[in-house]
Design a protein around this motif. Structure first.
Motif, short mmCIF file in Angstrom:
data_model
loop_
_atom_site.label_atom_id
_atom_site.label_comp_id
_atom_site.label_asym_id
_atom_site.label_seq_id
_atom_site.Cartn_x
_atom_site.Cartn_y
_atom_site.Cartn_z
N HIS A 138 0.91 -1.20 0.18
CA HIS A 138 -0.17 -0.03 0.10
C HIS A 138 0.95 1.19 0.06
O HIS A 138 1.93 1.30 0.67
CB HIS A 138 -1.04 -0.06 1.30
N VAL A 139 0.42 2.16 -1.10
CA VAL A 139 1.25 3.51 -0.70
C VAL A 139 0.50 4.63 -0.76
O VAL A 139 -0.66 4.72 -1.33
CB VAL A 139 1.95 3.44 -2.25
N ALA A 140 0.56 5.53 0.24
CA ALA A 140 0.09 6.90 0.49
C ALA A 140 0.46 7.82 -0.35
O ALA A 140 1.58 8.17 -0.26
CB ALA A 140 0.16 7.07 1.93
N LEU A 157 -2.36 17.39 10.46
CA LEU A 157 -1.54 16.16 10.22
C LEU A 157 -1.86 14.89 11.03
O LEU A 157 -1.66 13.90 10.30
CB LEU A 157 0.06 17.03 10.98
N PRO A 158 -2.70 15.08 12.11
CA PRO A 158 -2.87 13.77 12.53
C PRO A 158 -3.89 12.77 11.81
O PRO A 158 -3.75 11.87 11.73
CB PRO A 158 -3.87 14.26 13.88
N GLU A 197 -1.43 5.21 8.83
CA GLU A 197 -1.30 3.93 9.66
C GLU A 197 -2.40 3.05 9.47
O GLU A 197 -2.15 1.75 9.37
CB GLU A 197 -1.44 4.63 11.19
N VAL A 198 -3.86 3.40 9.50
CA VAL A 198 -4.87 2.46 9.23
C VAL A 198 -4.98 1.86 7.84
O VAL A 198 -5.42 0.78 8.00
CB VAL A 198 -6.19 3.39 9.41
N LYS A 200 8.78 9.51 14.03
CA LYS A 200 9.61 8.77 13.74
C LYS A 200 9.14 7.32 13.28
O LYS A 200 9.88 6.37 12.84
CB LYS A 200 10.30 8.33 15.35
N THR A 201 7.74 7.39 13.49
CA THR A 201 7.23 6.20 13.11
C THR A 201 6.37 6.55 11.59
O THR A 201 5.77 5.39 11.09
CB THR A 201 5.84 5.70 13.85
N TRP A 202 6.99 7.36 10.73
CA TRP A 202 6.46 7.50 9.34
C TRP A 202 7.11 6.32 8.73
O TRP A 202 8.35 5.98 8.87
CB TRP A 202 7.11 8.70 8.62
#
Length: 811
Positions: A286-288, A326-327, A334-335, A363-365
């Motif tokens: 999957h690619v955003a 941003l959230p 994430e989802v 950091k979690t990107w």
């Protein structure tokens, strides 16, 4: 004789008569306007004035007595003697008592409220009557009567008009409105079988309708040949390499970028190479895609298909408002389990910035690749799906109830969607259409990214954001390119109506006579007032009265209705709003009391079947009955990828079957209430035309006093209540109805709105407002489609984040 003279004459020359109708005396009497009685020894007792008499719930009360009671509560400390007005106003078929007093300047708000609550208790216990509204105004602001004292009728007039400007107000509808109609008791439901029999006996047809049959409409064999959009793009790049597909306009109205078939194909190839070589991605990852509206977004979408990856389009965060935007980006990434983010250099910097770190954990990107300068490499081989049922892309959006849901679109559904729109709008390579929509989800995404590649027409892309600096951008483009078909959102239509309403003279250069259909893309009941004022306003610029129509789609199927080019104009019917609260449709004449206009949402698309089902028994309903709209179509989404919020609710949304009648067909439940009605008009095929009317989202409805209310109906009433109410949104909180209104006026008008809002909701909807929140313009959150985010507003209210001008808790 002049009526004033007549009144005077009646006051000064009154002849009282006995029960038998005989004059008491041969002398005329003079009426004093005082109330009293004759006691023992012929003493006359005066108890008040005739014009101070109020009849509440069949009992008579005297204004002077109520004033005396109010003054007896710690007299003179908070209010001025002789500066109190008591009168009655009619609300919901009865008179209600209103008490207005001038407050002393040194009284604090706390003191005033203590005094007000004591006054309420005193009046209730002494006079056995509840006060509807108690308002305190600043000293010396009540209108004075010619002979001193307060001008009561003028005060009452100001109260009713919302021009009293109180500094404290306490409404008590809960305690004094005791004549509300009884709450609705739900009857045990009639089973689906007996409903069908009932409908058959009554000669009613089942409410089912469908668009044209697609199987007979296969235009050449292209549809069978090209099941995959990636194949279509390659074919166009070979056969018509220089044919223009996209043209993007900037805020000045100049061309910012373009893409021909070959350019789009080559850019897609480069993206695919970058995904495989730099991103090390595998088929099915999957690619955003985080891009501003433009050609990059489209090219990277096809690049993902070329590499066998699953694209997810995501609205980029707003640089000035990272904390709230941003959230959402982070949550979708994430989802959706995205393994990689594709974006521009500028947005990449933003995602990794210090400011971003305060809003989310950067950091979690996942891997972030920018596609600004990619190597010009040819792709070894373009990915071919093994089956049309494979996943093509994920479509994520946040519903108006604040639930983030992603739906799965297969390759088969994607090409079926494009084919359906192509047939309905007659799209061919020689056509141009203008699109002023956001490209991130639903039909807006399909029109931006998919349809031009499939049908070969040129899309003129106008990002809605650009209208903020140039309101006439979209309409100028439509005029300049002589566009016949155009799409927009309600927020765009509203911007044009508000922003250009005063300058139609400056717009003489714009000519809209070319427009055959202007369609509003929406997931809601058509907004008739807005579409009508838009049509009326731009009629002078040549816009045909018949051009504007609406569309309807939702999560399970992004395009159910679309007006298109052929077929009868959308019809409007009027339904009784009171019947609607009981889940019934009663058609009434235009202009009759409680009538609500509903406009058809456009023609049902080719290949789409719609049926109306009972919300609880899931049985089919008859013509003109209100129920949930169910849809069956080759371009239904194949299911939820995820529902972030309330998973359990959506288990059977895509695989519903009727409990009776045709139990074989698999339907998707839209979650919207509506009804089908066979009209007198005929379709292109010569058949009678079936119109679909959308009433509103089931998730949004408010269950109050046993009845079902649609927030928009209450909000419409409230907006009409006072000229300073710019916008309104309602929601419920612990069984209380909360009304949030945006005040577009001076703050001294704020408290006037409390009584008016309470009155209008009581009068028109038989509901008691529990809380009135008055806020500044722009506080009610609205998404890019122009829909109110009532649940976000509710969360903001509960978390005390609205920074209101005033909050009134009605007692």
């Amino acid at each position: 004789m002049h009526s004033d003279c007549l009144n005077t004459y009646m006051f000064f020359q009154a002849i009282p008569v006995t029960a038998a109708g005989v004059p008491v005396s041969d002398q005329p009497f003079t009426r004093t306007g005082l109330l009293g009685f004759v006691g023992p020894d012929y003493l006359v007792f005066v108890v008040g004035k005739l014009d101070g008499l109020m009849t509440v719930s069949g009992r008579r009360h005297n204004a002077d007595d109520v004033v005396a009671t109010a003054l007896a509560v710690e007299p003179m400390k908070f209010v001025y003697r002789g500066r109190i007005a008591v009168f009655s106003v009619t609300v919901l078929h009865d008179d209600r008592i209103v008490l207005v007093a001038e407050q002393r300047p040194d009284a604090s708000e706390e003191d005033s409220f203590q005094w007000m609550s004591r006054v309420l208790q005193a009046i209730d216990s002494i006079h056995q009557v509840g006060v509807y509204c108690l308002a305190l105004v600043p000293a010396n602001t009540l209108p004075k009567a010619p002979l001193g004292g307060i001008h009561i009728s003028e005060t009452k007039q100001r109260f009713l008009e919302g021009a009293l400007h109180p500094c404290n107000v306490l409404m008590c509808p809960h305690t004094c409105v005791t004549n509300l109609p009884k709450p609705r008791q739900k009857q045990p439901d009639v089973g689906p079988a007996s409903m069908i029999v009932g409908n058959l006996v009554a000669g009613k047809r089942i409410a089912q309708a469908s668009g044209r049959d697609v199987t007979q409409l296969e235009d050449n064999d292209q549809a069978r040949k090209f099941l995959y959009l990636a194949d279509v793009l390659q074919w166009r790049a070979q056969t018509t390499p220089d044919h223009p597909l996209f043209l993007l306009l900037n805020s000045k109205g100049t061309v910012a970028s373009t893409a021909s078939c070959i350019q789009l194909h080559k850019r897609a190839e480069r993206v695919a190479v970058a995904l495989i070589e730099k991103g090390r991605l595998n088929v099915g990852d999957h690619v955003a895609l985080v891009y501003p509206p433009g050609v990059d977004l489209i090219a990277t979408f096809y690049g993902c298909l070329y590499a066998g990856c699953i694209p997810i389009t995501v609205r980029p965060p707003h640089p000035q408002n990272l904390a709230t935007t941003l959230p959402t980006v982070k949550m979708i990434v994430e989802v959706s389990k995205s393994a990689c983010i594709l974006t521009t250099q500028a947005i990449m910097k933003l995602l990794k910035s210090k400011e971003a770190a305060t809003a989310v954990d950067i950091k979690t990107w996942p891997t972030i690749l920018d596609t600004d300068d990619m190597p010009k490499k040819k792709l070894a081989s373009i990915f071919r799906p093994t089956s049309p049922d494979m996943l093509a892309y994920l479509d994520f959006s946040v519903s108006t109830t604040g639930i983030l849901a992603g739906v799965k679109m297969s390759h088969a559904a994607t090409s079926a969607l494009c084919r359906s729109i192509k047939l309905q709008c007659e799209l061919y390579p020689s056509r141009q259409i203008a699109i002023c929509l956001d490209p991130y989800c639903g039909l807006g995404f399909a029109l931006w990214c998919l349809c031009s590649v499939y049908s070969g027409h040129q899309s003129i892309l106008v990002p809605p954001l650009e209208l903020e600096s140039n309101v006439s951008l979209w309409l100028s483009a439509v005029s300049q390119y002589k566009v016949r078909v155009t799409f927009c959102s309600y927020s765009v239509m509203e911007m044009c109506t508000k922003g250009l309403g005063t300058q139609t003279d400056n717009l003489r250069v714009i000519n809209l006579s070319c427009v055959r259909t202007c369609m509003v893309v929406a997931e809601e009941r058509p907004r008739i007032t807005l579409t009508q004022s838009f049509s009326k306003l731009f009629k002078d610029l040549g816009l045909s009265a018949r051009a504007v129509s609406t569309t309807f789609g939702c999560r399970v199927n992004v395009a159910i209705c679309l007006q298109g080019t052929a077929g009868p104009d959308p019809t409007t019917v009027y339904v009784d709003m009171r019947a609607l609260r009981h889940d019934r449709v009663r058609l009434v004449e235009r202009g009759s009391p409680h009538s609500l206009p509903l406009m058809e949402s456009g023609k049902i698309l080719p290949g789409v079947k719609v049926i109306i089902a009972h919300t609880e028994t899931k049985g089919p309903l008859g013509d003109s009955h209100l129920g949930e709209i169910w849809v069956s179509s080759p371009h239904n989404a194949t299911g939820y990828y995820t529902v972030y919020g309330e998973e359990a609710l959506h288990a059977d949304h895509f695989t519903a079957r009727l409990s009776f009648g045709d139990t074989q067909t698999v339907w998707a439940r839209t979650g919207y209430l509506g009804f089908l009605r066979r009209t007198e008009l005929t379709d292109a095929s010569g058949e009678r035309h079936d119109a679909l009317y959308v009433v509103g989202s089931l998730d949004e409805t408010l269950e109050l006093r046993g009845m079902r209310y649609h927030p928009i109906d209450i909000e419409t009433s409230v907006i009409r209540a006072h000229k300073s109410i710019a916008e309104c949104a309602v929601f419920t909180w612990t069984n209380l109805l909360v009304v949030v209104v945006e005040l577009e006026g001076s703050e001294q008008e704020a408290l006037d709105l409390v009584a008016l809002v309470t009155n209008v909701v009581l009068e028109e909807h038989y509901l008691i407002v529990g809380v009135v929140v008055i806020v500044d313009p722009g506080v009610i959150p609205i998404n890019s489609r122009g829909e109110k985010q009532r649940m976000h507003l509710r969360d903001g209210f509960l978390a005390d984040q609205l920074d209101p001008i005033y909050v009134a808790y009605n007692m």
